[in-house]
Design a protein around this motif. Structure first.
Motif, short mmCIF file in Angstrom:
data_model
loop_
_atom_site.label_atom_id
_atom_site.label_comp_id
_atom_site.label_asym_id
_atom_site.label_seq_id
_atom_site.Cartn_x
_atom_site.Cartn_y
_atom_site.Cartn_z
N ASN A 180 1.12 -1.30 -0.53
CA ASN A 180 0.12 -0.32 0.30
C ASN A 180 0.63 1.07 -0.08
O ASN A 180 2.09 0.94 1.06
N TRP A 191 0.17 5.70 -0.05
CA TRP A 191 -0.96 6.81 -0.23
C TRP A 191 -0.03 7.94 -0.04
O TRP A 191 0.72 7.96 0.84
N THR A 218 4.55 0.55 -4.50
CA THR A 218 4.53 -0.17 -4.33
C THR A 218 4.28 -1.16 -6.15
O THR A 218 4.74 -0.18 -7.11
N SER A 269 -3.90 7.12 -3.69
CA SER A 269 -3.31 6.50 -3.03
C SER A 269 -3.56 4.56 -4.10
O SER A 269 -3.64 4.41 -4.99
N ALA A 289 -3.10 0.18 -3.95
CA ALA A 289 -2.91 -1.10 -3.47
C ALA A 289 -2.99 -2.68 -4.39
O ALA A 289 -3.34 -3.22 -3.82
N ARG A 293 -8.40 -4.30 -1.00
CA ARG A 293 -7.65 -2.99 -0.28
C ARG A 293 -7.52 -1.41 -0.77
O ARG A 293 -7.45 -0.92 0.49
N ILE A 332 -9.11 1.57 1.48
CA ILE A 332 -7.98 2.76 1.90
C ILE A 332 -8.92 4.40 1.06
O ILE A 332 -8.95 4.95 1.97
N ILE A 377 -5.86 -3.88 4.72
CA ILE A 377 -4.48 -3.04 5.11
C ILE A 377 -3.50 -3.66 5.67
O ILE A 377 -2.37 -3.70 4.44
#
Length: 892
Positions: free
Chosen positions: A364, A366, A430, A605, A607, A628, A632, A813
Motif C-alpha cells: 500500500n 498513499w 508499490t 493511493s 494498493a 485493499r 483505503i 490493509i
C-alpha cells in the motif's frame, strides 16, 4: 528457493544458545560465554582429550620423557591401548576439521576463539572506530543512533557510496552475497546438490540460469559502461571489498561458518544482479502455462467468465471516468490470433510451470494533500508487503553529502535509498503487478535444437553454456538455447520429468538493459516533481506505483516502467513463437503511463489494484488486488484533517472489506436446517464477528475456512482437467461478484452430479465441510491459525522469529499472512522540519548473535513505530549519537 537446512539438533541448540547469549546483560553475558565456552571446549577439544587419555594409558613410570624407551617390556604390554587411543585421536582431529554432509567442521565451528562464539556480541558492544582507506578522497563521519541506524555525512558522492558499501558488508555481508548467489544460480557451490529432500540444482540453480538473470545483468553492465552511475557502483563495491580485506575468518558471519565457505569480492554486476532478482520477485504473472491449460479445457468463452478483465467492484488508482490523453498507437491483434491463440480448446496440455506467486501478498501507499491534513502539509505513507525474512530485506540509513540529504531504507548490495525522503520530497513504492513476462512456444527443426522456425524461415539458435559448480561433486554443464525471444527455459532437459515434446522460451522486460540504479540515485537527489519524473524514466523493471509529496504541497502518482503495449489478453496464454506478429508491438510512451498530479479529491493511493478502468487502451495482465484499494480510499475520503496517528491506525488496520460483502451473502444463502451439529456450533461466532482480522478473532478463521470450501465446491468441477494438469483457479472477486450479480451463477452447479446444485446448497455444504476441519483445531484464534513467522534465509528456526502476535491478512490493509507482510512501514509529514516514522520486521544487524538482529520485531508486530531521526548538519549530537565511526583517507 529457500531450502531448509538439515542440521543436527546439537548444532541448532548451539545456535539457539547464541541467540540467548546476546539478550543477556553484560555481566550475565560474560557468565554465559564462559559456561558456553566450556561446553564448546568439551565438544571441540575431544581430540585433545583422546590424546590425553592415550598418555594416561601409559604406566606412571613411563610418563617421564625418556623413560618410555627404557622399559621395552612395559612398552610392548601397553602399546595396544595407546595405539587405539592414538587412532581415535587422529580420527577425531580429521573429523572435527572436515565437513560431513550438512554438518560444518565442528572443530572450527565450535572453537571458542574462531567459531560461533566470536559472533556473539555483548550488549555493550561498541561500534565506534577510526578507519583509514586509500580509496577515500575526504574524511567522513558516520553517526549511529541508539537503534544502530547510521547517519553518513560525506564530502563527495564517491565517499558516500564507498561507506554505504562498507556498512552493508559490515552488517549484512552474508545476506547480500547469499542473495546474489541465489540470483546467479550458484547455491550449489555453497549448499551442494541437495539439502534434505530439496534439489538445489533443479529447483534453484538451473531455474535461475534459465530465467536469464545473470545474462540480463551482464547486458545491463555493458549498457552502463559510459554512464556515470557506474562510478557509484564501483565506489560501493570498493567499500564492500575494503571491509572484506580487513575481515579475518574468525569474524566471518555465522552463516559462512555454518556452511563452511568464505565471502568473495564484490563487483558492480552483483548490484545489478540484485536489481534483476528484485524484478523477478515482483514479476506477477507466471500463470501462462496454467491459464493455457484452463483455456484448452473450457474454451475462451468460459475463460472470459472465470477471469474477467476487471472486477465489478474495482476502484482503480485513477478514478473511473477520468479522461486520459493517449499518444501511443494502439496495438493490433494478429490476424492469426483466433486460430493460433484463442481457439485452443482440447489441447494436449502443458506439464511445465513456474513457482506459484502469492496472490495474498500486497503493498500500500498513499499521499494526502495538505488541504486534507491537520498540519496543512502533505502526509505520505508506504508499507510494501513482501516475503518476510531474517535478516530483513531492508536496512535503514541516512546519506548526506553537500546538496543532498536522504533518509530511508535501502537494499543491501545496491547504493542509494530505495524508499524514503530528502529535504524536499518524499516518495513511496508499490508493485504495479503488470505482466511483462511471457512465454512463447518454439518449433525446432530437430532434437539438436540448432535451428528454429521463425517467420517462414529457419534461424540459427544461439547458445549459452551455464557451468554450475556443485560442492563435493563434478560441475554440471547446462547448455541453454537462446532464440529471438530470449532463453529457452523448458526444452525437455530441464524439469525432464514433465517433458511433453515442446519447447518454451521466456520473453521478459527484465532481460532488456535499463538504469534502475541510476534512477534510484536520481530520486535521492530530486528537489521537485519534475526531478522525480526525470529520475523515474531510468527504471525499466520492475513496474512500480511511485507516489511522492513535496513541502510545497505537490502530490503525484505515476505507474511507471517500460511497459509493452499489449493487445487484449496478450500474454495470458502461451504464444506461437514462430510468428512475429505475436511479438510486443513497442512500449507505451512514458507520458501515457497512468498518472495523476494534485487531484481534486486531495489524495492518491495505490494498493496493487488496476491503475485505470477498462477504457485504458492497453492490456495490463497480471494479478491485481481489489479490496485493499476500496477500504483505503473509503477511509481517506472520510478524513478532512488527517494526522500522523490516523495514518498509523490505517496502516495497521485489519478490517476485511471483502468479508463485509461475503459474510451477508453466505448467511443469507445458508440453510440452517441442513447444518450438522459441528457446523451449527460455529455459526454464532460468524454472526457476531466484527469483520476485523485481529489476532484473537475466531470469526475470521471460520469465515475463511467456509469461503475456501465454497470456492472449491463451485470451481473444482469446472477447472479440473481429466489429465490432472495444473489449471488456474479463478480469483475470489470473480466468485463474489458473480454470486452477488446473478442469483443463478452458472458455475455453482456441480457438473459431475446428476442433480442441479443451487447456491444455497453449496453454501450450506461448504460450512458443513469446513466444520469437519475447524472444530478439531486446538485454537480458532485467527492470529494463531495464520501463525505469522519471519524465517531465516536458511530456514533455521534458531535464527527465525516464529509465532508472532500479529493479526491482518489478505484483502486487509495490514496484509500480513503466514510468510508475507509489511516489510517496511513509513509515514512522512512534509513540514518545514520533516517529521517521519518507520519500522521494519527485523533489525539493523544481520548477525543472530547481536541484540540488533531482531530489535524491531516486537514494535512491528504490535503496530508501534520509531521516530526517524533526520539529522541535519551542525545539529547537536550529544543526546542522540551512541557511536561514531570516522573514515579517513590514507596514503597509499
Amino acid at each position: 528457493m529457500r531450502p531448509k537446512m538439515h542440521v543436527p539438533e546439537t548444532i541448532l541448540s548451539g545456535l539457539a544458545l547464541i541467540c540467548q547469549i546476546r539478550r543477556k546483560s553484560t555481566t550475565k553475558y560474560v557468565v554465559h560465554r564462559i559456561v558456553g565456552s566450556r561446553i564448546c571446549f568439551l565438544l571441540t577439544g575431544v581430540s585433545d582429550l583422546a590424546t590425553f587419555l592415550a598418555v594416561l594409558s601409559w604406566p606412571a613410570s613411563n610418563r617421564n620423557g625418556t623413560g618410555w624407551i627404557l622399559h621395552p617390556i612395559s612398552f610392548n604390554m601397553k602399546f595396544l591401548p595407546f595405539a587405539v587411543s592414538a587412532v581415535l585421536a587422529i580420527g577425531l582431529v580429521v573429523a572435527l576439521n572436515a565437513k560431513i554432509g550438512p554438518v560444518p567442521p565442528l572443530g572450527k565451528f565450535l572453537s571458542p576463539s574462531h567459531g560461533i562464539w566470536r559472533n556473539a556480541e555483548a550488549d555493550d558492544q561498541s561500534f565506534s572506530a577510526t578507519l583509514a582507506f586509500t580509496k577515500l578522497q575526504d574524511s567522513t563521519n558516520v553517526y549511529f543512533d541508539e537503534r544502530l541506524v547510521p547517519h553518513v555525512f560525506a564530502q563527495n558522492q564517491h565517499d558516500l557510496y564507498f561507506i554505504q558499501g562498507f556498512l552493508a558488508a559490515k552488517f549484512r555481508l552474508w545476506q547480500m552475497e547469499f542473495q546474489t548467489h541465489a540470483a546467479a544460480g550458484r547455491l550449489c557451490e555453497v549448499l551442494g546438490q541437495k539439502v534434505g529432500t530439496s534439489d538445489v540444482l533443479e529447483g534453484s540453480d538451473r531455474r535461475f540460469r534459465r530465467l536469464g538473470l545473470m545474462w540480463a545483468a551482464e547486458k545491463n553492465l555493458k549498457a552502463l559502461q559510459n554512464d556515470s552511475v557506474l562510478n557509484q557502483l564501483n565506489a560501493y563495491a570498493e567499500g564492500v571489498n575494503s571491509y572484506l580485506e580487513q575481515l579475518e575468518p574468525a569474524d566471518y558471519p555465522i552463516e559462512y561458518k555454518l556452511l563452511d565457505y568464505a565471502p568473495e569480492k564484490w563487483t558492480p554486476i552483483k548490484s545489478l544482479l540484485l536489481m534483476k532478482y528484485m524484478a523477478y520477485d515482483l514479476a506477477n504473472d507466471g500463470d501462462d502455462f496454467a491459464q493455457t491449460n484452463l483455456l484448452q479445457h473450457v474454451g475462451i468463452a468460459k475463460f472470459e467468465q472465470m477471469f474477467p478483465i476487471a472486477s465489478d467492484s474495482l476502484d482503480p488508482i485513477l478514478p473511473k471516468g477520468t479522461p486520459m490523453a493517449i499518444t501511443t498507437s494502439s496495438p493490433k491483434i494478429p490476424a492469426q490470433a483466433d486460430s493460433l491463440y484463442f481457439s485452443n480448446k482440447g489441447g494436449a496440455g502443458i506439464a511445465y510451470n513456474l513457482p506459484e506467486k502469492h496472490p495474498d501478498a500486497g503493498s500500500n501507499n498513499w499521499v494526502v494533500s495538505g488541504s486534507r491534513t491537520a498540519s496543512g502539509r502533505p502526509i505520505l505513507c508506504n508499507d510494501p508487503h513482501l516475503s518476510l525474512s531474517m535478516p530483513s530485506l531492508w536496512y535503514e540509513v541516512q546519506l548526506h553529502v553537500p546538496g543532498q540529504n536522504t533518509y530511508g531504507v535501502c537494499l543491501q548490495g545496491v547504493p542509494g535509498v530505495l524508499i524514503g525522503f530528502n529535504d524536499s520530497i518524499s516518495w513511496a513504492l508499490t508493485n504495479a503487478m503488470r505482466d511483462v513476462m511471457d512465454f512463447y512456444e518454439v518449433k525446432f527443426k530437430d532434437s539438436t535444437l540448432s535451428d528454429y522456425w521463425y517467420d517462414s524461415a529457419w534461424r540459427k539458435t544461439e547458445w549459452r553454456t551455464e557451468t554450475i559448480r556443485i560442492r563435493d561433486k563434478a560441475d554440471f554443464s547446462d547448455k541453454v538455447p537462446y532464440t529471438v525471444w530470449g532463453p529457452v527455459m523448458f526444452d525437455g532437459t530441464f524439469q525432464s520429468d514433465f517433458k511433453d515434446g515442446k519447447t518454451y522460451a521466456l520473453h521478459w522486460k527484465a532481460h532488456q538493459p535499463d538504469n534502475a540504479v541510476g534512477g534510484i540515485l536520481a530520486l535521492n537527489r530530486a528537489k521537485n516533481a519534475n526531478d522525480f519524473w526525470a529520475g523515474m524514466q531510468h527504471v525499466g523493471t520492475p513496474g512500480q506505483n511511485f507516489v511522492m509529496a513535496t513541502k510545497t504541497n505537490t502530490i503525484a502518482w505515476w505507474q511507471h516502467a517500460q511497459f509493452p503495449a499489449k493487445w487484449r489478453r496478450q500474454g495470458d496464454f502461451i504464444m506461437p513463437g514462430w510468428d512475429s506478429t505475436f511479438a510486443w508491438q513497442g512500449d507505451i510512451a512514458a507520458a501515457d503511463n497512468v498518472h495523476a498530479i494534485n487531484p481534486e479529491r486531495g489524495f492518491l493511493s495505490s494498493a496493487n489494484q488496476l491503475p485505470a478502468d477498462t477504457t485504458y487502451p492497453f492490456y495490463m495482465g497480471g494479478l491485481h488486488d481489489v479490496y485493499r484499494g476500496i477500504i483505503i480510499n473509503r477511509m481517506l475520503k472520510q478524513q478532512t484533517a488527517a494526522t500522523v496517528d490516523g495514518m498509523k491506525a490505517m496502516q495497521t488496520n485489519n478490517y476485511n472489506v471483502f468479508a463485509q460483502w461475503a459474510v451477508p451473502f453466505l448467511l443469507g444463502q445458508l440453510n440452517t436446517a441442513a447444518l450438522t451439529p459441528k457446523a451449527e456450533s460455529l455459526l454464532p461466532a460468524v454472526r457476531q464477528w466484527n469483520l476485523q482480522g485481529d489476532y484473537e478473532e475466531t470469526g475470521m478463521t471460520i469465515f475463511l475456512g467456509w469461503w475456501n470450501k465454497f470456492k472449491e465446491l463451485v470451481w473444482n468441477d469446472d477447472i479440473t482437467r481429466p489429465d490432472g494438469l495444473t489449471t488456474a483457479m479463478p480469483y475470489d472477486e470473480t466468485l463474489l461478484d458473480g454470486v452477488l450479480r446473478d442469483s443463478v451463477f452458472p458455475f455453482v452447479d456441480d457438473t459431475r452430479t446428476d442433480t442441479k446444485e443451487t447456491t444455497s446448497y453449496q453454501v450450506t455444504a461448504a460450512l458443513n465441510a469446513a466444520a469437519e476441519d475447524l472444530v478439531d483445531m486446538p485454537s480458532l484464534a485467527w492470529g494463531k491459525v495464520k501463525d505469522t513467522r519471519i524465517r531465516h534465509l536458511l530456514q533455521l528456526d534458531a535464527f527465525s522469529q516464529l509465532h508472532l502476535p500479529i493479526g491482518g491478512g489478505s484483502k486487509m490493509i495490514n496484509a500480513t499472512t503466514e510468510k508475507n507482510g509489511p516489510s517496511w512501514r513509513m509515514i512522512v509529514q512534509m513540514t518545514d522540519s520533516i517529521e517521519a516514522w518507520g519500522v521494519f520486521p527485523g533489525g539493523q544487524s544481520g548477525n543472530p548473535g547481536s541484540k540488533f538482529y531482531n530489535s524491531f520485531v516486537n514494535h512491528w508486530a504490535t503496530g508501534q513505530y520509531y521516530r526517524l531521526w533526520f539529522m541535519q548538519p551542525n545539529e547537536p549530537l550529544q543526546q542522540k549519537v551512541r557511536w561514531q565511526m570516522r573514515f579517513l583517507p590514507a596514503r597509499s
